[in-house]
Design a protein around this motif. Structure first.
Motif, PDB file in Angstrom:
ATOM      1  N   GLU A 115       0.910  -1.177   0.002  1.00  0.00           N
ATOM      2  CA  GLU A 115       0.110  -0.003  -0.058  1.00  0.00           C
ATOM      3  C   GLU A 115       0.804   1.095  -0.034  1.00  0.00           C
ATOM      4  OE1 GLU A 115      -2.822   2.513   3.236  1.00  0.00           O
ATOM      5  OE2 GLU A 115      -2.737   0.234   3.278  1.00  0.00           O
ATOM      6  N   GLU A 116       1.965   1.211   0.744  1.00  0.00           N
ATOM      7  CA  GLU A 116       2.744   2.405   0.825  1.00  0.00           C
ATOM      8  C   GLU A 116       3.676   2.588  -0.028  1.00  0.00           C
ATOM      9  OE1 GLU A 116       2.943   4.903   2.638  1.00  0.00           O
ATOM     10  OE2 GLU A 116       1.467   4.578   4.350  1.00  0.00           O
ATOM     11  N   ARG A 117       3.803   1.311  -0.962  1.00  0.00           N
ATOM     12  CA  ARG A 117       5.024   1.520  -1.840  1.00  0.00           C
ATOM     13  C   ARG A 117       6.383   1.624  -1.510  1.00  0.00           C
ATOM     14  NH1 ARG A 117       2.228   4.332  -7.346  1.00  0.00           N
ATOM     15  NH2 ARG A 117       0.393   3.166  -7.262  1.00  0.00           N
ATOM     16  N   ALA A 118       6.601   0.670  -0.239  1.00  0.00           N
ATOM     17  CA  ALA A 118       7.896   1.080   0.631  1.00  0.00           C
ATOM     18  C   ALA A 118       8.759   0.795  -0.208  1.00  0.00           C
ATOM     19  CB  ALA A 118       7.646   0.006   1.600  1.00  0.00           C
ATOM     20  N   ASP A 119       9.855   1.668  -0.175  1.00  0.00           N
ATOM     21  CA  ASP A 119      11.413   1.475  -0.791  1.00  0.00           C
ATOM     22  C   ASP A 119      12.410   0.846   0.194  1.00  0.00           C
ATOM     23  OD1 ASP A 119      10.717   2.990  -3.342  1.00  0.00           O
ATOM     24  OD2 ASP A 119      10.253   4.782  -1.813  1.00  0.00           O
ATOM     25  N   VAL A 120      12.021   1.065   1.358  1.00  0.00           N
ATOM     26  CA  VAL A 120      12.997   0.566   2.692  1.00  0.00           C
ATOM     27  C   VAL A 120      12.123   0.001   3.796  1.00  0.00           C
ATOM     28  CG1 VAL A 120      14.903   1.224   4.487  1.00  0.00           C
ATOM     29  CG2 VAL A 120      14.876   2.291   1.889  1.00  0.00           C
ATOM     30  N   LEU A 121      12.616  -1.081   4.411  1.00  0.00           N
ATOM     31  CA  LEU A 121      12.245  -1.606   5.477  1.00  0.00           C
ATOM     32  C   LEU A 121      13.278  -1.886   6.663  1.00  0.00           C
ATOM     33  CD1 LEU A 121       9.792  -2.840   7.125  1.00  0.00           C
ATOM     34  CD2 LEU A 121      10.348  -5.076   6.064  1.00  0.00           C
ATOM     35  N   THR A 122      12.929  -1.392   7.784  1.00  0.00           N
ATOM     36  CA  THR A 122      14.004  -1.594   8.783  1.00  0.00           C
ATOM     37  C   THR A 122      13.349  -2.850   9.889  1.00  0.00           C
ATOM     38  OG1 THR A 122      13.061  -0.056  10.510  1.00  0.00           O
ATOM     39  CG2 THR A 122      14.692   0.790   8.847  1.00  0.00           C
ATOM     40  N   VAL A 123      14.049  -3.793  10.014  1.00  0.00           N
ATOM     41  CA  VAL A 123      13.822  -4.732  10.907  1.00  0.00           C
ATOM     42  C   VAL A 123      14.901  -4.738  11.859  1.00  0.00           C
ATOM     43  CG1 VAL A 123      12.180  -6.050   9.173  1.00  0.00           C
ATOM     44  CG2 VAL A 123      14.622  -6.516   9.484  1.00  0.00           C
ATOM     45  N   TYR A 124      14.991  -6.096  12.620  1.00  0.00           N
ATOM     46  CA  TYR A 124      15.979  -6.332  13.692  1.00  0.00           C
ATOM     47  C   TYR A 124      17.095  -7.424  13.068  1.00  0.00           C
ATOM     48  CZ  TYR A 124      12.746  -4.011  16.950  1.00  0.00           C
ATOM     49  OH  TYR A 124      11.856  -3.262  17.589  1.00  0.00           O
ATOM     50  N   ALA A 146       9.000  -8.419   3.380  1.00  0.00           N
ATOM     51  CA  ALA A 146       9.723  -7.803   2.235  1.00  0.00           C
ATOM     52  C   ALA A 146       9.882  -8.533   0.912  1.00  0.00           C
ATOM     53  CB  ALA A 146      11.141  -7.165   2.657  1.00  0.00           C
ATOM     54  N   GLN A 147       9.953  -9.798   1.255  1.00  0.00           N
ATOM     55  CA  GLN A 147      10.063 -10.732   0.028  1.00  0.00           C
ATOM     56  C   GLN A 147       8.726 -10.721  -0.523  1.00  0.00           C
ATOM     57  OE1 GLN A 147      11.476 -14.349   1.548  1.00  0.00           O
ATOM     58  NE2 GLN A 147      13.281 -13.632   2.031  1.00  0.00           N
ATOM     59  N   LEU A 148       7.534 -10.947   0.293  1.00  0.00           N
ATOM     60  CA  LEU A 148       6.315 -10.832  -0.353  1.00  0.00           C
ATOM     61  C   LEU A 148       5.821  -9.762  -1.303  1.00  0.00           C
ATOM     62  CD1 LEU A 148       4.459 -12.692   2.694  1.00  0.00           C
ATOM     63  CD2 LEU A 148       5.282 -13.776   0.608  1.00  0.00           C
ATOM     64  N   ALA A 149       6.184  -8.426  -0.541  1.00  0.00           N
ATOM     65  CA  ALA A 149       5.766  -7.173  -1.091  1.00  0.00           C
ATOM     66  C   ALA A 149       6.828  -6.645  -2.289  1.00  0.00           C
ATOM     67  CB  ALA A 149       5.764  -6.285  -0.101  1.00  0.00           C
ATOM     68  N   GLY A 150       7.863  -7.347  -2.289  1.00  0.00           N
ATOM     69  CA  GLY A 150       8.999  -6.870  -3.206  1.00  0.00           C
ATOM     70  C   GLY A 150       9.630  -5.608  -2.870  1.00  0.00           C
ATOM     71  N   THR A 151       9.786  -5.455  -1.548  1.00  0.00           N
ATOM     72  CA  THR A 151      10.508  -4.218  -0.935  1.00  0.00           C
ATOM     73  C   THR A 151      12.017  -4.364  -1.495  1.00  0.00           C
ATOM     74  OG1 THR A 151       8.709  -3.999   0.830  1.00  0.00           O
ATOM     75  CG2 THR A 151      10.749  -2.579   1.001  1.00  0.00           C
ATOM     76  N   PRO A 152      12.526  -3.477  -1.917  1.00  0.00           N
ATOM     77  CA  PRO A 152      13.848  -3.462  -2.494  1.00  0.00           C
ATOM     78  C   PRO A 152      14.930  -3.531  -1.434  1.00  0.00           C
ATOM     79  CG  PRO A 152      13.137  -1.489  -3.172  1.00  0.00           C
ATOM     80  CD  PRO A 152      11.923  -2.050  -2.390  1.00  0.00           C
ATOM     81  N   VAL A 153      14.860  -2.606  -0.354  1.00  0.00           N
ATOM     82  CA  VAL A 153      15.864  -2.458   0.721  1.00  0.00           C
ATOM     83  C   VAL A 153      15.486  -3.056   2.032  1.00  0.00           C
ATOM     84  CG1 VAL A 153      17.444  -1.099   1.735  1.00  0.00           C
ATOM     85  CG2 VAL A 153      17.238  -0.728  -0.541  1.00  0.00           C
ATOM     86  N   VAL A 154      16.015  -3.920   2.852  1.00  0.00           N
ATOM     87  CA  VAL A 154      15.771  -4.179   4.140  1.00  0.00           C
ATOM     88  C   VAL A 154      17.005  -3.933   4.978  1.00  0.00           C
ATOM     89  CG1 VAL A 154      15.285  -6.260   5.669  1.00  0.00           C
ATOM     90  CG2 VAL A 154      14.174  -6.098   3.339  1.00  0.00           C
ATOM     91  N   LEU A 155      16.867  -3.181   5.860  1.00  0.00           N
ATOM     92  CA  LEU A 155      17.891  -2.921   6.988  1.00  0.00           C
ATOM     93  C   LEU A 155      17.536  -3.335   8.384  1.00  0.00           C
ATOM     94  CD1 LEU A 155      18.059   0.948   5.945  1.00  0.00           C
ATOM     95  CD2 LEU A 155      19.866  -1.018   5.177  1.00  0.00           C
ATOM     96  N   GLU A 156      18.554  -4.044   8.749  1.00  0.00           N
ATOM     97  CA  GLU A 156      18.433  -4.716  10.217  1.00  0.00           C
ATOM     98  C   GLU A 156      18.958  -3.656  11.302  1.00  0.00           C
ATOM     99  OE1 GLU A 156      20.875  -8.221  10.470  1.00  0.00           O
ATOM    100  OE2 GLU A 156      19.606  -9.406   8.957  1.00  0.00           O
TER     101      GLU A 156
END
Length: 272
Positions: A115-124, A146-156
């Motif tokens: 929904e947000e068309r997120a470019d970056v997701l932060t997790v732990y 992130a895999q399901l949504a295709g969010t390109p950048v994941v940051l721990e």
């Protein structure tokens, strides 16, 4: 170019400790920042005076919104799972986040990311920082979402373990510092510095980070003793800026390099 960052956390106040400066910086630079928590933190520690005022979860959600306002977040969401409690003191609540099916929870988060068309997701990091069951689940659920949504950048979101132990060795003997702040307790927590890809300079946003922490007043103390938020908020402002002025991340799929990256959106700009 403005981007959208979604920052996923286990409980209200987690955002203040690990990512508040980065969120404030991103918002100030014109990016959209969305704050998501898995639980309202109803099993958190709090003083008897706070607990007597009413449901802790309701208060902590109000504190989360105050923190988000201080940081400039555009949206706040709670996935409405129950707080699982600590590994050695589980809440036993039905619907606890740590017991949730990761795919079901990831699907809910993925819908928000899409929904947000997120470019970056932060997790732990995989250990959930210091091992809290809900924090470990944030890593599992967020990575899958992130895999399901295709969010390109994941940051721990993490901490440089070596630096943390160095600081604790310097301060753990001071009056008022809890005994469980001993460096040995953190020997296997957070990230090995060799894995870290980003060290983000947030010194300019130390006042916003401090305001985020102050918003979580229910978590600043407990009948059992002093807590991290209380100790950090009592630091003199120059020392707070020095100790809390950088935040660390590990980007999925990116090889660590030197110097460390100071831009959480670098992976979008350089395609790595």
């Amino acid at each position: 170019m403005p981007y959208t960052m979604v920052s996923f956390h286990a409980h209200p106040d987690d955002e203040a400790l690990l990512t508040a400066g980065t969120l404030a910086r991103a918002a100030a630079e014109g990016h959209r920042v969305v704050l998501v928590v898995a639980t309202a933190g109803g099993a958190g520690l709090a003083s008897s005076a706070v607990l007597a005022e009413g449901p802790l979860a309701r208060r902590r959600l109000a504190e989360l919104h105050a923190s988000a306002e201080a940081l400039g977040c555009a949206r706040v969401e709670c996935l409405d799972y129950e707080d699982s409690g600590m590994a050695d003191a589980p809440s036993g609540a039905a619907g606890a986040f740590a017991d949730a099916d990761p795919r079901e929870a990831a699907g809910r988060l993925a819908a928000l990311l899409a929904e947000e068309r997120a470019d970056v997701l932060t997790v732990y990091d995989p250990a959930g920082g210091y091992g809290h069951p809900d924090h470990v689940q944030v890593h599992r659920v967020g990575t899958l979402a992130a895999q399901l949504a295709g969010t390109p950048v994941v940051l721990e979101a993490t901490v440089d373990r070596r630096l943390l132990q160095r600081v604790l060795r310097a301060v753990h003997w001071l009056p008022g510092v809890p005994a469980d702040f001993h460096p040995a307790r953190f020997a296997g927590t957070f990230a090995d510095p060799e894995r870290i890809t980003h060290r983000v300079d947030v010194r300019r946003y130390a006042p916003a980070k401090r305001a985020s922490m102050a918003a979580h007043a229910s978590q600043a103390g407990a009948d059992t003793g002093r807590r991290t938020l209380e100790i950090l908020q009592k630091l003199p402002r120059p020392l707070f800026r020095l100790l809390m002025g950088r935040e660390w991340f590990v980007q999925h799929g990116r090889a660590p390099g030197r110097p460390l990256i100071d831009d959480v959106f670098a992976g979008l700009r350089d395609g790595r």
